[in-house]
Write an enzyme that holds these catalytic residues in place. Sequence first.
Site, short mmCIF file in Angstrom:
data_model
loop_
_atom_site.label_atom_id
_atom_site.label_comp_id
_atom_site.label_asym_id
_atom_site.label_seq_id
_atom_site.Cartn_x
_atom_site.Cartn_y
_atom_site.Cartn_z
N GLU A 60 8.89 -14.12 -16.28
CA GLU A 60 8.22 -15.08 -17.16
C GLU A 60 8.20 -16.47 -16.51
OE1 GLU A 60 10.75 -13.06 -18.30
OE2 GLU A 60 9.22 -11.64 -19.00
N TYR A 114 8.34 -17.11 -13.34
CA TYR A 114 7.39 -17.07 -12.21
C TYR A 114 5.98 -17.27 -12.75
CZ TYR A 114 4.83 -15.59 -8.08
OH TYR A 114 3.97 -15.57 -7.01
N ASP A 115 5.65 -16.51 -13.80
CA ASP A 115 4.30 -16.60 -14.37
C ASP A 115 3.99 -18.01 -14.87
OD1 ASP A 115 3.98 -13.98 -13.81
OD2 ASP A 115 4.36 -13.27 -15.86
N SER A 132 -0.25 5.44 19.18
CA SER A 132 0.37 6.38 18.27
C SER A 132 1.70 6.82 18.87
CB SER A 132 -0.62 7.52 18.11
OG SER A 132 -0.07 8.50 17.32
N LEU A 133 2.31 7.83 18.33
CA LEU A 133 3.61 8.26 18.85
C LEU A 133 3.63 9.75 19.14
CD1 LEU A 133 5.99 6.43 16.35
CD2 LEU A 133 5.75 5.93 18.78
N GLU A 155 14.45 3.59 13.72
CA GLU A 155 13.90 3.09 12.46
C GLU A 155 13.35 4.27 11.67
OE1 GLU A 155 10.66 0.74 13.93
OE2 GLU A 155 11.98 -0.45 15.19
N LYS A 172 10.56 6.43 9.94
CA LYS A 172 9.12 6.52 10.15
C LYS A 172 8.48 6.45 8.77
CE LYS A 172 5.65 9.08 12.64
NZ LYS A 172 4.65 9.16 11.58
N ASP A 184 5.68 6.72 6.08
CA ASP A 184 4.48 7.53 5.98
C ASP A 184 3.44 6.75 5.20
OD1 ASP A 184 3.05 9.71 6.61
OD2 ASP A 184 3.88 11.00 5.05
N ARG A 192 -5.50 0.46 11.52
CA ARG A 192 -5.40 0.92 12.90
C ARG A 192 -6.70 1.58 13.36
NH1 ARG A 192 -3.21 4.69 16.94
NH2 ARG A 192 -3.85 6.59 15.95
N GLU A 227 3.22 -0.96 8.58
CA GLU A 227 2.71 0.11 7.73
C GLU A 227 2.58 -0.38 6.30
OE1 GLU A 227 2.68 2.54 9.99
OE2 GLU A 227 2.24 4.34 8.82
N TYR A 265 7.15 -3.46 12.18
CA TYR A 265 8.04 -2.98 13.22
C TYR A 265 7.56 -3.32 14.62
CZ TYR A 265 4.56 0.67 12.35
OH TYR A 265 3.39 1.34 12.12
N LYS A 319 12.98 4.01 19.79
CA LYS A 319 12.27 3.17 20.75
C LYS A 319 13.23 2.58 21.77
CE LYS A 319 9.24 1.63 17.02
NZ LYS A 319 8.83 0.54 16.13
N LYS A 330 10.54 14.19 13.94
CA LYS A 330 10.10 14.65 12.61
C LYS A 330 11.20 15.47 11.97
CE LYS A 330 5.76 13.29 12.41
NZ LYS A 330 4.66 14.05 11.90
N CYS A 350 -21.89 37.12 5.62
CA CYS A 350 -21.49 35.75 5.30
C CYS A 350 -21.42 35.59 3.78
CB CYS A 350 -22.51 34.77 5.89
SG CYS A 350 -22.27 33.09 5.30
N CYS A 365 -24.55 33.11 2.80
CA CYS A 365 -25.97 33.42 2.95
C CYS A 365 -26.23 34.90 3.14
CB CYS A 365 -26.57 32.62 4.10
SG CYS A 365 -26.03 33.21 5.71
N CYS A 384 -20.54 33.23 11.08
CA CYS A 384 -21.86 33.56 10.55
C CYS A 384 -22.87 33.01 11.54
CB CYS A 384 -22.06 32.91 9.18
SG CYS A 384 -23.79 32.87 8.70
N CYS A 420 -27.95 29.23 7.68
CA CYS A 420 -26.97 29.41 6.61
C CYS A 420 -26.79 28.08 5.88
CB CYS A 420 -25.63 29.87 7.19
SG CYS A 420 -24.32 29.99 5.97
#
Length: 676
Positions: free
Chosen positions: A38, A40-41, A85-86, A117, A119, A121, A140, A177, A229, A294, A318, A412, A415, A430, A435
Amino acid sequence: MPAKLTDQVKKEIEELVKDLNYHSYLYYVLDQPVISDEEYDRRYRRLKDLEEAYGYVLPDSPTLRVGAPPLEKFERVRHTLPMLSLENAFSHEEVIEFDRRVKRLLRTEEDIEYTIEPKYDGLAVEIIYRDGIYQKAATRGDGYLGEDITQNARAIRSVPLKIAGVKAPELVEVRGEIYMHIDEFEKLNREREKAGEPLFANPRNAAAGSVRQLDPSITAKRTLFFTCYGTGAAKGTEFKTQWELINWLKSARLPIPAMVRLARGMDEVIKAIIEIEEKGRTAFPFETDGAVIKVNDFSMRELLGEKTREPRWAIAYKFPAHRAITRVLDIVPSVGRTGVITPIAMLEPVRIGGVTVSRSSLHNWDEIARKDIKIGDTVVVERAGDVIPHVLEVLKEKRTGRERHLPVPSKCPVCGGRVVREEGEVAARCVSLSCPTQVVERIRHFASRGAMDIEGLGEKNLELLYEHNLIKEFPDIYKLKKEDILKLPRFAEKSSQNLIDAIENGKETTLARFLYALGIPHVGEFAARLLARNFRRLEDLYRVSPERINSIRQMGGKISNAVSAFFNDKANLDTLEELKGLGLRISNPDFKAGEKPLPLKGLTFVVTGTLPMPRKEVEEQIEALGGHAAGSVSKNTDYLIAGEEPGSKLQRARELNVKVISYQEFLGLIGKPTLF
Ligand code: IVH
């Protein structure tokens, strides 16, 4: 008319901005608020009132976080330095192997210092500060070109609008990220379910979907976080190690990863990885699918360098996959753009690692046979990090005898066309070019975001246009008339005009996008850009030979054959000419004449014997420098690189008069005697 700004008001505004930004830092970055919401507001409203009354808004005012108008589209941004990338490691052993490689490349036996660190997601972004002021933010993208998300990232409260706490450098591009907490993700999905909107598969998609909104007010409604990072380009600040960098980011009041460990040697590194995995399961409010290791020292990083898309100085470990047991309710054949028929397992929905899984590709019928999967089977499903879930194995002991086998369809499913399985190919396909799924899918791909980017040509509309015989091939898109579209159900004056406009606007494109749009087998966005870098104009690719494509570094044989076959097909060339005649304008900003020196261009090498590094890596290096690494010695071989105990290849080289060199001589050839 704004009121006249007095020194006193000016000072109050400046203090309020500073004060509010500081409290926002305490709240969103440190998670340690000292004033109530409050309060802050109340201060925020006071600032807003003053700004409106006096027309004085500082560039780092928190009021700028909201209220930006919606965009028409995202502009593209070229990163000053590519965003890499990694490489992944899936076991502790692979992390140890990574460390061995680092030591070998650095020619040292001493323990290396690493940072570890979590990772995150989320969605990788870069945020640019000039003289400490928030300037620009970009995704990215493909690592080279991203999308401008300046407005949306500004709405994220943990992104500072001004660098405080340290002397502001002239320029710093911070990288990190944008992510969403798990509870926010679940809340968002509950709301979407109620509203009948499609659910997000995981927090990462939810974060990406929230950032990639043209209307910043939607982004502002979702609680997103940022963590950083790394840095891209910087002027006026310099770091010698990752540890130093992280500490600088922290003093600059930027949010840093929830845990960063400094470790020397593999025992300590593995300990840190396990710690992060444990925290990920029990303590972090966000999803983490691994740990990033790293090399701490930047001068070592310099020596290690990078491969095409990944540095040699870092690796992502991972965490082991999540698994669950469920039942295969059905197996449904699905037809893709190239006619390949993929069996999809429809599963009894099951939660795995925070995500509901209800279907899984079985890839092809060989795979079904190998794993012996039947409709009705009880199966183990695995989902590793961001990898699409797959059926790991069948629990045969659970069979009741009522399970059914699904044979390769002879026709198929879309089709009714002929289905073939070519020699040596696992895919059932197919072969009917007409198709509908293939036609629609091909055109949908052509019009998609990364390709020609024609809004309004999604699957539903395309199906409609196809059914009404309006679109069968790429050129038909540009022959569409407003009157034709108006006749379709769901289309009115405005929507028809919008589609016509989108098509018209989409005529301006780049060679890279266009090549990707064509849907040539194996040519994804990366290969398409590589081609654009090497061929100035589309016409330069007409009747190109596979060898010419193969001479481009990083281009493999499969792609070379596919590209060459495409551009040697008369019907294809006619289509391209027709497209140009319809007003397509293709520029090529990616073209780089004589881009990089390729000292080994046109030379064929064979590598044999024991060398200071694995043969595969030497071969990769040869290919990267334009050379060709062959498996056996022939009269076309230019050099044999012979290590210790070279064996029969040396003999053969001597017979054929092929030049034999040592690994040291090879390094001399490429002008790189120091690193290894
Ligand atoms: S470093 C060259 N550190 O993972 C180094 N990346 O799979 C590049 N990511 O593209 C990134 N957490 O989007 C780094 N602590 C972390 C990370 C991290 C998440 C993402 C990043 C990267 C992707 C690679």
